[in-house]
Each structure stands twice: as structure tokens, then as C-alpha cells.
Design a protein around this motif. Structure first.
Motif, PDB file in Angstrom:
ATOM      1  N   LYS A   1     -32.343  14.802   9.612  1.00 21.85           N
ATOM      2  CA  LYS A   1     -33.469  14.202   8.545  1.00 21.85           C
ATOM      3  C   LYS A   1     -32.899  13.565   7.152  1.00 21.85           C
ATOM      4  O   LYS A   1     -33.443  12.615   7.407  1.00 21.85           O
ATOM      5  N   LYS A   2     -31.629  14.350   7.211  1.00 22.68           N
ATOM      6  CA  LYS A   2     -31.020  13.470   5.849  1.00 22.68           C
ATOM      7  C   LYS A   2     -30.628  12.234   6.614  1.00 22.68           C
ATOM      8  O   LYS A   2     -30.540  11.293   5.850  1.00 22.68           O
ATOM      9  N   ILE A   3     -30.120  11.841   7.896  1.00 24.95           N
ATOM     10  CA  ILE A   3     -29.615  10.550   8.167  1.00 24.95           C
ATOM     11  C   ILE A   3     -30.696   9.432   7.872  1.00 24.95           C
ATOM     12  O   ILE A   3     -30.574   8.469   7.448  1.00 24.95           O
ATOM     13  N   LEU A   4     -31.399  10.204   9.096  1.00 28.17           N
ATOM     14  CA  LEU A   4     -32.845   9.324   8.499  1.00 28.17           C
ATOM     15  C   LEU A   4     -33.469   9.049   7.390  1.00 28.17           C
ATOM     16  O   LEU A   4     -33.840   7.958   7.310  1.00 28.17           O
ATOM     17  N   LEU A   5     -33.361   9.403   6.647  1.00 29.41           N
ATOM     18  CA  LEU A   5     -33.571   9.189   4.619  1.00 29.41           C
ATOM     19  C   LEU A   5     -32.865   7.766   4.317  1.00 29.41           C
ATOM     20  O   LEU A   5     -33.188   7.268   3.350  1.00 29.41           O
ATOM     21  N   LYS A   6     -31.054   8.510   4.145  1.00 29.41           N
ATOM     22  CA  LYS A   6     -30.767   7.630   4.374  1.00 29.41           C
ATOM     23  C   LYS A   6     -30.470   6.478   4.700  1.00 29.41           C
ATOM     24  O   LYS A   6     -29.920   5.344   3.821  1.00 29.41           O
ATOM     25  N   LEU A   7     -30.724   6.595   5.970  1.00 31.84           N
ATOM     26  CA  LEU A   7     -30.699   4.975   6.717  1.00 31.84           C
ATOM     27  C   LEU A   7     -32.293   4.192   6.798  1.00 31.84           C
ATOM     28  O   LEU A   7     -32.308   2.770   7.207  1.00 31.84           O
ATOM     29  N   ASN A   8     -33.290   5.282   5.765  1.00 33.08           N
ATOM     30  CA  ASN A   8     -34.537   4.126   5.862  1.00 33.08           C
ATOM     31  C   ASN A   8     -34.878   4.088   6.771  1.00 33.08           C
ATOM     32  O   ASN A   8     -35.535   2.877   7.426  1.00 33.08           O
ATOM     33  N   VAL A   9     -34.855   4.771   8.157  1.00 31.53           N
ATOM     34  CA  VAL A   9     -35.382   4.873   9.304  1.00 31.53           C
ATOM     35  C   VAL A   9     -36.450   5.886  10.114  1.00 31.53           C
ATOM     36  O   VAL A   9     -36.171   6.706   9.513  1.00 31.53           O
ATOM     37  N   LYS A  10     -37.242   5.513  11.213  1.00 33.76           N
ATOM     38  CA  LYS A  10     -37.636   6.673  11.149  1.00 33.76           C
ATOM     39  C   LYS A  10     -37.863   7.442  12.348  1.00 33.76           C
ATOM     40  O   LYS A  10     -38.399   8.748  12.684  1.00 33.76           O
ATOM     41  N   ASN A  11     -36.607   6.931  13.677  1.00 30.41           N
ATOM     42  CA  ASN A  11     -36.825   8.186  14.859  1.00 30.41           C
ATOM     43  C   ASN A  11     -34.837   7.590  15.166  1.00 30.41           C
ATOM     44  O   ASN A  11     -34.669   6.439  13.687  1.00 30.41           O
ATOM     45  N   SER A  12     -34.677   8.177  16.418  1.00 26.76           N
ATOM     46  CA  SER A  12     -33.384   8.072  15.969  1.00 26.76           C
ATOM     47  C   SER A  12     -33.096   6.598  17.365  1.00 26.76           C
ATOM     48  O   SER A  12     -31.933   5.972  17.082  1.00 26.76           O
ATOM     49  N   VAL A  13     -34.133   5.116  17.554  1.00 30.01           N
ATOM     50  CA  VAL A  13     -33.841   4.236  17.890  1.00 30.01           C
ATOM     51  C   VAL A  13     -33.470   3.139  16.654  1.00 30.01           C
ATOM     52  O   VAL A  13     -32.968   2.208  16.761  1.00 30.01           O
ATOM     53  N   GLY A  14     -33.975   3.433  15.269  1.00 34.77           N
ATOM     54  CA  GLY A  14     -33.140   3.497  14.215  1.00 34.77           C
ATOM     55  C   GLY A  14     -31.618   3.274  14.050  1.00 34.77           C
ATOM     56  O   GLY A  14     -31.076   2.528  13.268  1.00 34.77           O
TER      57      GLY A  14
ATOM     58  N   LEU B   1     -26.552  -4.117   6.464  1.00 38.02           N
ATOM     59  CA  LEU B   1     -27.947  -2.724   5.835  1.00 38.02           C
ATOM     60  C   LEU B   1     -27.439  -2.481   4.299  1.00 38.02           C
ATOM     61  O   LEU B   1     -25.711  -1.948   4.630  1.00 38.02           O
ATOM     62  N   HIS B   2     -27.839  -1.964   3.516  1.00 35.04           N
ATOM     63  CA  HIS B   2     -27.384  -1.230   3.021  1.00 35.04           C
ATOM     64  C   HIS B   2     -28.318  -0.163   2.238  1.00 35.04           C
ATOM     65  O   HIS B   2     -29.135  -0.268   2.398  1.00 35.04           O
ATOM     66  N   ILE B   3     -27.303   1.269   2.422  1.00 34.55           N
ATOM     67  CA  ILE B   3     -28.007   2.695   1.928  1.00 34.55           C
ATOM     68  C   ILE B   3     -28.124   2.606   0.590  1.00 34.55           C
ATOM     69  O   ILE B   3     -26.610   2.417   0.330  1.00 34.55           O
ATOM     70  N   LYS B   4     -28.244   3.796   0.276  1.00 32.40           N
ATOM     71  CA  LYS B   4     -28.804   3.990  -1.307  1.00 32.40           C
ATOM     72  C   LYS B   4     -26.969   5.352  -1.385  1.00 32.40           C
ATOM     73  O   LYS B   4     -26.641   5.065  -2.344  1.00 32.40           O
ATOM     74  N   GLU B   5     -27.086   5.924  -0.778  1.00 34.95           N
ATOM     75  CA  GLU B   5     -26.361   7.226  -0.729  1.00 34.95           C
ATOM     76  C   GLU B   5     -25.351   6.644   1.021  1.00 34.95           C
ATOM     77  O   GLU B   5     -25.796   6.956   2.093  1.00 34.95           O
ATOM     78  N   PRO B   6     -24.374   7.235   0.743  1.00 35.95           N
ATOM     79  CA  PRO B   6     -23.802   6.846   2.032  1.00 35.95           C
ATOM     80  C   PRO B   6     -23.838   8.154   2.407  1.00 35.95           C
ATOM     81  O   PRO B   6     -23.694   9.754   2.470  1.00 35.95           O
ATOM     82  N   LEU B   7     -23.748   7.708   4.149  1.00 37.53           N
ATOM     83  CA  LEU B   7     -22.764   9.308   5.365  1.00 37.53           C
ATOM     84  C   LEU B   7     -22.212   9.790   4.270  1.00 37.53           C
ATOM     85  O   LEU B   7     -21.180   9.752   4.767  1.00 37.53           O
ATOM     86  N   THR B   8     -22.086  11.186   4.756  1.00 38.38           N
ATOM     87  CA  THR B   8     -21.318  12.278   5.146  1.00 38.38           C
ATOM     88  C   THR B   8     -20.189  11.858   6.382  1.00 38.38           C
ATOM     89  O   THR B   8     -20.751  11.896   6.704  1.00 38.38           O
ATOM     90  N   ARG B   9     -19.470  12.305   6.101  1.00 34.55           N
ATOM     91  CA  ARG B   9     -18.451  12.787   7.340  1.00 34.55           C
ATOM     92  C   ARG B   9     -19.034  13.129   8.896  1.00 34.55           C
ATOM     93  O   ARG B   9     -19.783  13.164  10.011  1.00 34.55           O
ATOM     94  N   ARG B  10     -19.920  14.700   8.553  1.00 34.52           N
ATOM     95  CA  ARG B  10     -20.892  15.202   9.044  1.00 34.52           C
ATOM     96  C   ARG B  10     -21.827  14.885   9.472  1.00 34.52           C
ATOM     97  O   ARG B  10     -21.669  14.608  10.888  1.00 34.52           O
TER      98      ARG B  10
END
Length: 215
Positions: free
Chosen positions: A190-203, A148-157
Motif C-alpha cells: 500500500k505504501k508503494i502504491l501511495l508513493k508511486l501514485n499508482v492504483k495497482n500492480s500494473v502501475g 517519473l518523480h515521487i514525493k518520497e523515496p522507497l525504502t530498501r524493504r
């Protein structure tokens, strides 16, 4: 007010013992026991519980899918925990797609059962450790699994919070461990969900497993 719980399982000796053990925990106001679809239907109709535990002892997997769909459609606020017979990854994913909030293998320990209850009461999902291990094995054995590729990398936090989410921690727990407010945790979530393009914690868990973040 304390929530109500209904257990749909057998045999009676087991369900009665579990009911008494849970009453000692003082989590629930009432605990109902159902050993047939008829009694379950009546229980849900008379006084729908906040949490419903459904066992693989009672229904075939296809029947379980159908029952979950019907219950979610009629009683959308019920949080369902499934005790499965070591279902494979695809079946577990389908159960979550149908609307369950937690999955446990039948060989899960009591303390993990309590963790799942506390998680769903906080509107979190929970997957038992045995199932997580099967997910890791499943993904590592897929030769043609695309990354999976994401548009923006996750921050350390955000990576820290992602790992806590995968371990089943609630936003309240995460805020305490990282010494930040719950609102801050929710913003990161919310930012994690947006960056990973998933809807919930399962994603989120699926992404982490597929990318070996929580190996």
C-alpha cells in the motif's frame, strides 16, 4: 471449493489437450471449452467460471477489447487471462485497462501458464517474460520519455518487495521469502502504491520498467 475454468480458443485438438493437462493438475473443478462467441456466451450465462482464458485466435484485437469490456460489465468477478499474438506494449496496457488480470504470449510455456493461473487465483496480476522484455525495449527506445518523480523515496524493504511484485510473486510468496507476515507485505504494498501514485500492480511494473529498476 475448486474454481471453474473456461477456455475460449481453437483448434479443438489443442483445447482438449490443454483441458486434460489442466485437469491432471487438479487445480480446477470443471473446465469448459468454447470455440465460438455463441458457446462462450451460453457458458458464461449458465455458470460463470472464476477464470476465463481468451485467445487471440478467436477475435481481432478491437473485438477482444469489446468482449472483455462486456464480460467484466456483466460478470465482474471473472478473472480473464489473454493469450495474445505477441501484442505490443500499448495494446497490452489497454487490455489491462479493460480489466484483464494476466497476459501471456501464445508462445509462453505451460509452466508459465500455470504461474499466471496461480497469480490470478491470488488476485495478483501476471505478465509473461516475453512481454516484459518488450516493455523494457519499448521504454529504452523512447527518447522523449519523461522520468517519473515521487514525493518520497522507497525504502530498501519497499524496493525488495517492488522487485518481487514485478516478478509476479504473490503477497504470500513474498512473505515467505522475506520471513515477514502477509499483513506486513500488504502494508508495504500500500505504501508503494501511495508513493508511486499508482492504483495497482500494473502501475508498479510500469514504474519499475520506466526507471530501469528491473532491467
Amino acid at each position: 471449493m475448486k474454481p471453474r475454468l473456461t477456455i475460449f480458443d481453437e483448434p479443438m485438438l489443442y483445447t482438449e489437450g490443454l483441458s486434460k493437462l489442466l485437469m491432471q493438475s487438479k487445480i480446477f473443478n470443471t473446465i469448459g471449452i468454447c470455440n465460438s462467441l455463441e458457446t462462450l456466451s451460453q457458458n458464461l450465462k449458465d455458470q460463470p467460471p472464476e477464470i476465463l482464458v481468451m485467445s487471440s485466435n478467436m477475435l481481432m484485437l478491437t473485438e477482444l477489447y469489446k468482449s472483455i469490456e462486456d464480460i467484466i460489465t456483466r460478470y465482474g468477478n471473472i478473472k480473464i487471462i489473454v493469450l495474445g499474438n505477441s501484442y505490443d506494449v500499448i495494446d497490452i496496457r489497454k487490455l489491462f485497462n479493460k480489466g484483464i488480470k494476466s497476459y501471456l504470449d501464445r508462445n509462453s510455456r505451460y509452466d508459465e501458464f500455470l504461474k499466471s493461473i496461480n497469480a490470478v487465483l491470488l488476485n495478483e496480476i501476471y505478465i509473461c517474460d516475453h512481454a516484459k522484455e518488450r516493455m523494457i525495449s519499448f521504454i529504452s527506445n523512447e527518447q522523449d520519455k519523461r522520468n517519473l518523480h515521487i514525493k518520497e523515496p522507497l525504502t530498501r524493504r519497499e524496493m525488495e518487495i517492488l522487485r518481487f511484485i514485478c516478478d509476479g510473486f504473490s503477497s504470500k510468496d513474498i512473505s515467505g521469502k522475506l520471513f515477514i507476515s502477509i499483513n506486513t507485505v500488504e502494508t508495504h504494498r500500500k505504501k508503494i502504491l501511495l508513493k508511486l501514485n499508482v492504483k495497482n500492480s500494473v502501475g508498479i511494473v510500469k514504474y519499475a520498467l520506466e526507471n530501469h529498476i528491473i532491467d
